[in-house]
Design a protein around this motif. Structure first.
Motif, PDB file in Angstrom:
ATOM      1  N   ARG A  20       0.836  -1.205   0.000  1.00 45.48           N
ATOM      2  CA  ARG A  20       0.000   0.000   0.000  1.00 45.48           C
ATOM      3  C   ARG A  20       0.871   1.257   0.000  1.00 45.48           C
ATOM      4  O   ARG A  20       0.517   2.262  -0.616  1.00 45.48           O
ATOM      5  N   GLU A  21       2.030   1.214   0.678  1.00 43.46           N
ATOM      6  CA  GLU A  21       2.893   2.388   0.738  1.00 43.46           C
ATOM      7  C   GLU A  21       3.385   2.794  -0.643  1.00 43.46           C
ATOM      8  O   GLU A  21       3.485   3.986  -0.961  1.00 43.46           O
ATOM      9  N   VAL A  22       3.698   1.790  -1.499  1.00 43.86           N
ATOM     10  CA  VAL A  22       4.154   2.092  -2.862  1.00 43.86           C
ATOM     11  C   VAL A  22       3.060   2.805  -3.641  1.00 43.86           C
ATOM     12  O   VAL A  22       3.310   3.791  -4.353  1.00 43.86           O
ATOM     13  N   ILE A  23       1.831   2.341  -3.502  1.00 40.72           N
ATOM     14  CA  ILE A  23       0.722   2.946  -4.241  1.00 40.72           C
ATOM     15  C   ILE A  23       0.418   4.338  -3.708  1.00 40.72           C
ATOM     16  O   ILE A  23       0.155   5.270  -4.479  1.00 40.72           O
ATOM     17  N   ILE A  24       0.459   4.516  -2.374  1.00 42.84           N
ATOM     18  CA  ILE A  24       0.214   5.830  -1.784  1.00 42.84           C
ATOM     19  C   ILE A  24       1.258   6.834  -2.272  1.00 42.84           C
ATOM     20  O   ILE A  24       0.941   7.970  -2.627  1.00 42.84           O
ATOM     21  N   ASP A  25       2.525   6.393  -2.302  1.00 48.06           N
ATOM     22  CA  ASP A  25       3.583   7.285  -2.800  1.00 48.06           C
ATOM     23  C   ASP A  25       3.313   7.689  -4.240  1.00 48.06           C
ATOM     24  O   ASP A  25       3.538   8.851  -4.631  1.00 48.06           O
ATOM     25  N   ALA A  26       2.834   6.748  -5.053  1.00 47.13           N
ATOM     26  CA  ALA A  26       2.527   7.048  -6.450  1.00 47.13           C
ATOM     27  C   ALA A  26       1.390   8.057  -6.560  1.00 47.13           C
ATOM     28  O   ALA A  26       1.439   8.987  -7.371  1.00 47.13           O
ATOM     29  N   ILE A  27       0.363   7.898  -5.729  1.00 47.58           N
ATOM     30  CA  ILE A  27      -0.779   8.816  -5.768  1.00 47.58           C
ATOM     31  C   ILE A  27      -0.364  10.209  -5.317  1.00 47.58           C
ATOM     32  O   ILE A  27      -0.729  11.222  -5.937  1.00 47.58           O
ATOM     33  N   GLU A  28       0.427  10.296  -4.257  1.00 44.70           N
ATOM     34  CA  GLU A  28       0.873  11.598  -3.769  1.00 44.70           C
ATOM     35  C   GLU A  28       1.718  12.323  -4.818  1.00 44.70           C
ATOM     36  O   GLU A  28       1.563  13.523  -5.039  1.00 44.70           O
ATOM     37  N   ALA A  29       2.610  11.577  -5.465  1.00 48.85           N
ATOM     38  CA  ALA A  29       3.431  12.189  -6.518  1.00 48.85           C
ATOM     39  C   ALA A  29       2.559  12.673  -7.669  1.00 48.85           C
ATOM     40  O   ALA A  29       2.794  13.736  -8.254  1.00 48.85           O
ATOM     41  N   ALA A  30       1.527  11.885  -7.998  1.00 44.60           N
ATOM     42  CA  ALA A  30       0.626  12.268  -9.083  1.00 44.60           C
ATOM     43  C   ALA A  30      -0.164  13.531  -8.730  1.00 44.60           C
ATOM     44  O   ALA A  30      -0.370  14.410  -9.567  1.00 44.60           O
ATOM     45  N   LEU A  31      -0.590  13.640  -7.495  1.00 47.87           N
ATOM     46  CA  LEU A  31      -1.374  14.799  -7.074  1.00 47.87           C
ATOM     47  C   LEU A  31      -0.523  16.071  -7.034  1.00 47.87           C
ATOM     48  O   LEU A  31      -0.996  17.156  -7.387  1.00 47.87           O
ATOM     49  N   LEU A  49      -2.644  12.616   2.315  1.00 50.97           N
ATOM     50  CA  LEU A  49      -3.789  11.727   2.126  1.00 50.97           C
ATOM     51  C   LEU A  49      -4.188  11.151   3.474  1.00 50.97           C
ATOM     52  O   LEU A  49      -3.359  10.586   4.186  1.00 50.97           O
ATOM     53  N   ASN A  50      -5.434  11.293   3.798  1.00 48.56           N
ATOM     54  CA  ASN A  50      -5.968  10.737   5.050  1.00 48.56           C
ATOM     55  C   ASN A  50      -6.726   9.461   4.717  1.00 48.56           C
ATOM     56  O   ASN A  50      -7.835   9.503   4.180  1.00 48.56           O
ATOM     57  N   LEU A  51      -6.098   8.320   5.003  1.00 54.14           N
ATOM     58  CA  LEU A  51      -6.722   7.047   4.667  1.00 54.14           C
ATOM     59  C   LEU A  51      -7.942   6.767   5.538  1.00 54.14           C
ATOM     60  O   LEU A  51      -8.781   5.936   5.188  1.00 54.14           O
TER      61      LEU A  51
END
Length: 379
Positions: A20-31, A49-51
Motif C-alpha cells: 500500500r505504501e508504494v501505491i500511496i507514494d505514487a498517488i501523492e506524486a501524481a497529485l 492523504l488521510n486514509l
C-alpha cells in the motif's frame, strides 16, 4: 479520496503483491504533479492523504527567512508567526492551498501516473523474482515465434528463446511445454527481459540435479559438462564417499534417470564418466566409450598424448572429431590421439618406465559404467 479507491488499494496489495505504501507514494506524486500543472504553481507543495476519511489536502512549503525574495518559496518571520509563534529562521512552514475543485482534476490527472507507477512496481517485483532464477531451469509454454525469437511463457512474463539457443533437432509448436535454462535477466525501460536457452551446458547440469537426488543433496557432484546440443554431451561426476558410485547414481535403476534427461533433450546422447584429479585417469575416462592403452601428460602445455588400440582409433576420435573434442572440453586438457601402431613407430609406446596404467587404471575405467545413453541405438 473515495472509499472505492481505498478498496482498490487493498485489492492491488493482495492480488498484485504491491504494498500500500508504494501505491500511496505514487498517488501523492501524481497529485503534486496535477496541482502544479493545472494551477500553474511552482512552489514546493506536499499532498497529505488521510486514509481514515479519504480526504486529501495540499500544503505549500515555505522557508522562514529574514527577507523574502520569492513568495512562492519563502515566508517572512513575521508572517510565519501568524501561523505559529514558535517558528524561527530556517524552519519550514506549511500552509494549506487546496483548491475547491482539486479532487476532480487530480483524479483525472493522477489516473495515468498511478497506473504507470503500479506497472513499474509490478515490473520490479517480476525482476526481483527472476533475477534470483538466473542459471536455473523453469518449465515454460511456447506462445509464438518470429524470425528472431520463440516466446516462452514463464507465468508472469514471456521469455525470449533466440535462434542461436534453440536445439537443431527440435521444432517448437504453440502450447508445447519445454524446460528452459535462464541465461540472463535484464532490467529495461519496458520492463524485465528474460533470455533462455535449450543449448546451454547448464541446462544439462540442472536436469541431472532434478533427476538425481544424490546430485541435489551434494552426495554426487557434477565436475564438468561439455555439450554439443542436440547431438552428444559428456558429464564428469565425483563422490567424496568412496562407497557411492557417482556414475551409477546418475544412470539410475535400469538407466531410468539418465533416460529421463535424454527424453527431455529429444534423444541427445549422453556419456557419463568418472572424474579424477589424475589427468591420466580423467582423460582416459573422458574418451569413453573408447579403450585407452596409455596417456602421456605434458604439464607445461596442459596437453596429453593418448594411445589407443588401432581398431579403436576412429571410435576415440569420433564422428567429425566429436568424441575427442568433447573430451578435451570436459577435461580442460588438449588431447592428441595416436593409434598403437603409429605410437610404436614413433617410439613413444610402450614407454620404458611404463606405468601401471595398463594393468590397473584401465580396469577402473572399464568398470565404471561410462555409458552412452540415447533414445536410439548407439552408433
Amino acid at each position: 479520496m473515495s472509499s472505492e479507491l481505498l478498496d482498490a488499494l487493498t485489492i492491488l496489495e493482495k492480488e498484485k503483491g504491491i504494498s500500500r505504501e508504494v501505491i500511496i507514494d505514487a498517488i501523492e506524486a501524481a497529485l503534486v504533479s496535477a496541482y502544479k500543472r493545472n494551477f500553474n504553481q511552482a512552489q514546493n507543495v506536499r499532498v497529505d492523504l488521510n486514509l481514515g476519511n479519504g480526504s486529501m489536502k495540499v500544503y505549500a512549503r515555505k522557508e522562514v527567512v529574514e527577507e523574502v525574495f520569492d513568495s512562492r518559496l519563502e515566508i517572512s518571520l513575521e508572517d510565519s508567526h501568524q501561523v505559529n509563534p514558535a517558528y524561527e529562521i530556517g524552519d519550514i512552514v506549511e500552509i494549506e492551498v487546496t483548491p475547491k475543485d482539486f479532487g476532480r482534476i487530480a483524479a483525472q490527472t493522477a489516473k495515468q501516473v498511478v497506473t504507470q507507477r503500479v506497472r513499474e512496481a509490478e515490473r520490479g517485483i517480476i525482476y526481483s523474482d527472476f533475477i534470483d532464477r538466473e542459471d536455473d531451469i523453469m518449465t515454460g509454454i511456447v506462445q509464438r515465434q518470429d524470425s528472431r525469437f520463440i516466446y516462452v511463457s514463464l507465468g508472469k512474463i514471456e521469455a525470449l528463446l533466440p535462434q542461436s539457443e534453440q536445439m537443431p533437432n527440435e521444432t517448437y509448436q504453440p502450447h508445447d511445454r519445454i524446460k528452459v535454462y535462464i541465461t540472463k535477466v535484464e532490467k529495461t525501460t519496458k520492463g524485465p527481459q528474460i533470455f533462455v536457452s535449450r543449448t546451454h551446458p547448464g541446462l544439462l547440469k540442472r536436469l541431472f540435479e532434478v533427476e538425481v537426488p544424490e546430485i541435489f543433496d551434494g552426495t554426487v557432484e557434477i565436475k564438468s559438462v561439455s555439450r554439443e546440443a542436440g547431438d552428444r554431451s559428456k558429464i564428469s561426476v565425483h563422490a567424496d564417499n568412496l562407497e557411492v558410485d557417482p556414475v551409477g547414481a546418475c544412470v539410475g535403476p535400469k538407466g531410468t534417470r539418465v533416460q529421463a534427461v535424454v527424453n527431455e533433450l529429444k534423444g541427445e546422447k549422453i556419456d557419463i564418466v568418472k572424474w579424477s584429479e589424475d589427468p591420466v585417469v580423467f582423460v582416459a575416462n573422458a574418451l569413453s566409450p573408447s579403450k585407452v592403452l596409455d596417456v602421456q601428460v605434458n604439464e607445461e602445455a596442459k596437453a596429453t598424448t593418448v594411445i589407443v588400440p588401432d581398431y579403436q582409433l576412429s571410435l576415440a576420435i569420433g564422428k567429425r572429431g566429436q568424441n575427442a573434442r568433447l573430451a578435451a572440453k570436459l577435461t580442460g586438457w588438449k588431447i592428441d590421439i595416436k593409434s598403437e601402431k603409429d605410437a610404436r613407430e614413433m617410439g613413444i609406446y610402450p614407454r620404458e618406465e611404463q606405468s601401471l596404467f595398463e594393468d590397473e587404471k584401465i580396469e577402473e575405467t572399464s568398470d565404471d559404467f561410462n555409458l552412452d545413453f540415447s533414445s536410439e541405438e548407439n552408433e
